[in-house]
Design a protein around this motif. Structure first.
Motif, mmCIF file in Angstrom:
data_model
loop_
_atom_site.group_PDB
_atom_site.id
_atom_site.type_symbol
_atom_site.label_atom_id
_atom_site.label_comp_id
_atom_site.label_asym_id
_atom_site.label_seq_id
_atom_site.Cartn_x
_atom_site.Cartn_y
_atom_site.Cartn_z
ATOM 1 N N ASP A 1 6.271 17.672 -1.557
ATOM 2 C CA ASP A 1 4.993 17.881 -2.295
ATOM 3 C C ASP A 1 4.047 16.888 -2.069
ATOM 4 O OD1 ASP A 1 5.230 21.054 -3.266
ATOM 5 O OD2 ASP A 1 6.922 19.727 -4.235
ATOM 6 N N THR A 2 3.890 16.312 -0.994
ATOM 7 C CA THR A 2 2.796 15.325 -0.529
ATOM 8 C C THR A 2 1.533 15.752 -0.163
ATOM 9 O OG1 THR A 2 3.975 15.065 1.639
ATOM 10 C CG2 THR A 2 4.787 13.473 -0.063
ATOM 11 N N HIS A 3 1.749 16.948 0.202
ATOM 12 C CA HIS A 3 0.260 17.763 0.646
ATOM 13 C C HIS A 3 -0.814 17.042 1.282
ATOM 14 C CE1 HIS A 3 1.193 21.264 -1.584
ATOM 15 N NE2 HIS A 3 1.870 20.702 -2.496
ATOM 16 N N GLY A 4 -0.402 16.600 2.478
ATOM 17 C CA GLY A 4 -1.166 16.038 3.462
ATOM 18 C C GLY A 4 -1.460 14.442 3.357
ATOM 19 N N GLU A 5 -1.031 14.026 2.230
ATOM 20 C CA GLU A 5 -1.130 12.563 2.154
ATOM 21 C C GLU A 5 0.203 11.667 2.815
ATOM 22 O OE1 GLU A 5 -3.406 11.035 0.412
ATOM 23 O OE2 GLU A 5 -4.316 12.766 -0.072
ATOM 24 N N ALA A 6 -0.118 11.786 4.303
ATOM 25 C CA ALA A 6 0.762 11.060 5.282
ATOM 26 C C ALA A 6 0.941 9.704 5.097
ATOM 27 C CB ALA A 6 0.792 11.511 6.623
ATOM 28 N N LYS A 7 -0.258 8.964 4.842
ATOM 29 C CA LYS A 7 -0.331 7.469 4.664
ATOM 30 C C LYS A 7 0.488 7.169 3.546
ATOM 31 C CE LYS A 7 -3.588 3.908 4.406
ATOM 32 N NZ LYS A 7 -5.000 3.280 3.852
ATOM 33 N N LEU A 8 0.320 7.885 2.188
ATOM 34 C CA LEU A 8 0.900 7.345 1.276
ATOM 35 C C LEU A 8 2.593 7.715 1.322
ATOM 36 C CD1 LEU A 8 0.971 6.703 -1.862
ATOM 37 C CD2 LEU A 8 0.464 8.959 -2.556
ATOM 38 N N ALA B 1 14.772 2.938 2.422
ATOM 39 C CA ALA B 1 16.049 3.766 2.167
ATOM 40 C C ALA B 1 16.667 3.814 3.389
ATOM 41 C CB ALA B 1 15.500 5.041 1.393
ATOM 42 N N ASP B 2 17.952 4.310 3.372
ATOM 43 C CA ASP B 2 18.700 4.458 4.342
ATOM 44 C C ASP B 2 18.428 5.872 5.118
ATOM 45 O OD1 ASP B 2 20.646 2.153 4.397
ATOM 46 O OD2 ASP B 2 21.260 3.165 2.499
ATOM 47 N N HIS B 3 17.773 6.847 4.162
ATOM 48 C CA HIS B 3 17.792 8.275 4.742
ATOM 49 C C HIS B 3 16.529 8.694 3.749
ATOM 50 C CE1 HIS B 3 18.755 11.716 6.919
ATOM 51 N NE2 HIS B 3 18.540 12.331 6.075
ATOM 52 N N VAL B 4 15.745 9.717 4.166
ATOM 53 C CA VAL B 4 14.754 10.009 3.382
ATOM 54 C C VAL B 4 14.735 11.622 3.596
ATOM 55 C CG1 VAL B 4 12.205 10.471 3.200
ATOM 56 C CG2 VAL B 4 13.030 8.184 4.004
ATOM 57 N N ILE B 5 14.776 12.399 2.373
ATOM 58 C CA ILE B 5 14.708 13.663 2.269
ATOM 59 C C ILE B 5 13.230 14.212 1.898
ATOM 60 C CG2 ILE B 5 15.640 15.671 0.969
ATOM 61 C CD1 ILE B 5 18.393 14.306 0.832
ATOM 62 N N HIS B 6 12.649 14.886 2.564
ATOM 63 C CA HIS B 6 11.446 15.380 2.109
ATOM 64 C C HIS B 6 11.537 17.140 2.017
ATOM 65 C CE1 HIS B 6 7.044 16.612 1.680
ATOM 66 N NE2 HIS B 6 6.719 15.561 1.823
ATOM 67 N N CYS B 7 11.303 17.441 0.499
ATOM 68 C CA CYS B 7 11.644 18.846 0.002
ATOM 69 C C CYS B 7 10.342 19.790 0.421
ATOM 70 C CB CYS B 7 12.045 18.927 -1.255
ATOM 71 S SG CYS B 7 13.321 17.716 -1.660
ATOM 72 N N GLY B 8 9.560 19.467 1.277
ATOM 73 C CA GLY B 8 8.723 20.555 1.781
ATOM 74 C C GLY B 8 7.391 20.283 1.141
ATOM 75 N N ASP B 9 6.302 21.024 1.578
ATOM 76 C CA ASP B 9 4.834 21.072 1.336
ATOM 77 C C ASP B 9 4.309 19.532 1.770
ATOM 78 O OD1 ASP B 9 4.722 23.607 0.984
ATOM 79 O OD2 ASP B 9 4.000 23.411 -1.357
ATOM 80 N N PHE B 10 5.041 19.105 3.000
ATOM 81 C CA PHE B 10 4.177 17.977 3.315
ATOM 82 C C PHE B 10 2.975 18.093 4.164
ATOM 83 C CE2 PHE B 10 7.278 19.615 6.486
ATOM 84 C CZ PHE B 10 6.730 19.994 7.561
ATOM 85 N N THR B 11 2.571 19.374 4.536
ATOM 86 C CA THR B 11 1.211 19.830 5.003
ATOM 87 C C THR B 11 0.495 18.701 5.905
ATOM 88 O OG1 THR B 11 0.128 19.255 2.913
ATOM 89 C CG2 THR B 11 1.179 21.586 3.041
ATOM 90 N N THR B 12 0.957 18.443 6.693
ATOM 91 C CA THR B 12 0.720 17.591 7.895
ATOM 92 C C THR B 12 1.689 18.009 9.183
ATOM 93 O OG1 THR B 12 0.125 15.374 8.488
ATOM 94 C CG2 THR B 12 2.121 15.602 7.365
ATOM 95 N N ASP B 13 0.734 17.668 10.304
ATOM 96 C CA ASP B 13 1.794 17.549 11.657
ATOM 97 C C ASP B 13 3.176 16.940 11.429
ATOM 98 O OD1 ASP B 13 -0.017 19.224 12.752
ATOM 99 O OD2 ASP B 13 -1.080 17.571 13.663
ATOM 100 N N VAL B 14 4.110 17.254 12.038
ATOM 101 C CA VAL B 14 5.200 16.641 11.997
ATOM 102 C C VAL B 14 5.053 15.218 12.407
ATOM 103 C CG1 VAL B 14 7.668 16.528 12.905
ATOM 104 C CG2 VAL B 14 6.902 18.753 11.575
#
Length: 174
Positions: free
Chosen positions: A8-15, A25-38
């Motif tokens: 739930d980062t909701h468009g805050e790609a920079k943050l 981290a060795d791996h990142v999991i984003h559980c959705g609502d990134f609301t930005t272009d991949v």
């Protein structure tokens, strides 16, 4: 292995990129609502799922194996996580996961039920029902255990969430 779990980062790609860089981290999991272009997401080993606010064509749920620990990753809105964790618990158990990562509620959760760890990292941009924005870092330890710590976006530890959890794996599932 060190896994950053965020949602739930909701468009805050920079943050998001800043947190990923600082955590290392060795791996990142984003559980959705990134609301930005991949294309704006960090270029790190990344597992992402589509949230209810996302438009990008990415999976709605993913199984990811990290050694003997199987992660089930979904956003959570299709499992009504705002009202009960039972539907997501049942789905994670059905697919043989030891850790279920989800978001949607913006509320940090880390709760063990049997051999399953239910983990919602909260939101680094807009917490709901909790005093501070959060993300989680999960360390896979060598004794069939994981340790989870929650942090705010300035990397200050959130002391009342997380802990050490013992999980076993069913080798026939991996």
């Amino acid at each position: 292995m060190r896994v950053l779990i965020i949602s739930d980062t909701h468009g805050e790609a920079k943050l998001l990129k800043e947190v990923c860089h600082r955590v290392g981290a060795d791996h990142v999991i984003h559980c959705g609502d990134f609301t930005t272009d991949v294309a704006e997401l960090p270029t790190v080993p990344l597992t992402i799922v589509q949230g209810n606010c996302d438009w990008e064509d990415v999976p709605k749920d993913v199984l990811w194996d990290a050694g003997r620990i199987r992660f089930y990753v979904t956003h959570g809105h299709k499992y009504q996580v705002n009202s009960s964790l039972l539907p997501i618990q049942y789905r994670a158990e059905e697919v043989g996961a030891q850790v279920a990562c989800f978001g949607h509620s913006h509320f940090p959760v880390c709760e063990q039920v049997g051999n399953l760890l239910l983990l919602n990292p909260g939101s680094i941009t807009s917490p709901r029902g909790y005093r501070t924005p959060t993300y989680a870092v999960l360390e896979i330890l060598g004794d069939h255990s994981v340790e989870v710590h929650f942090y705010d976006p300035k990397d200050q530890r959130v002391p009342d969430r997380g802990g050490k959890y013992y999980l076993t794996s069913d080798d026939s599932m991996l």
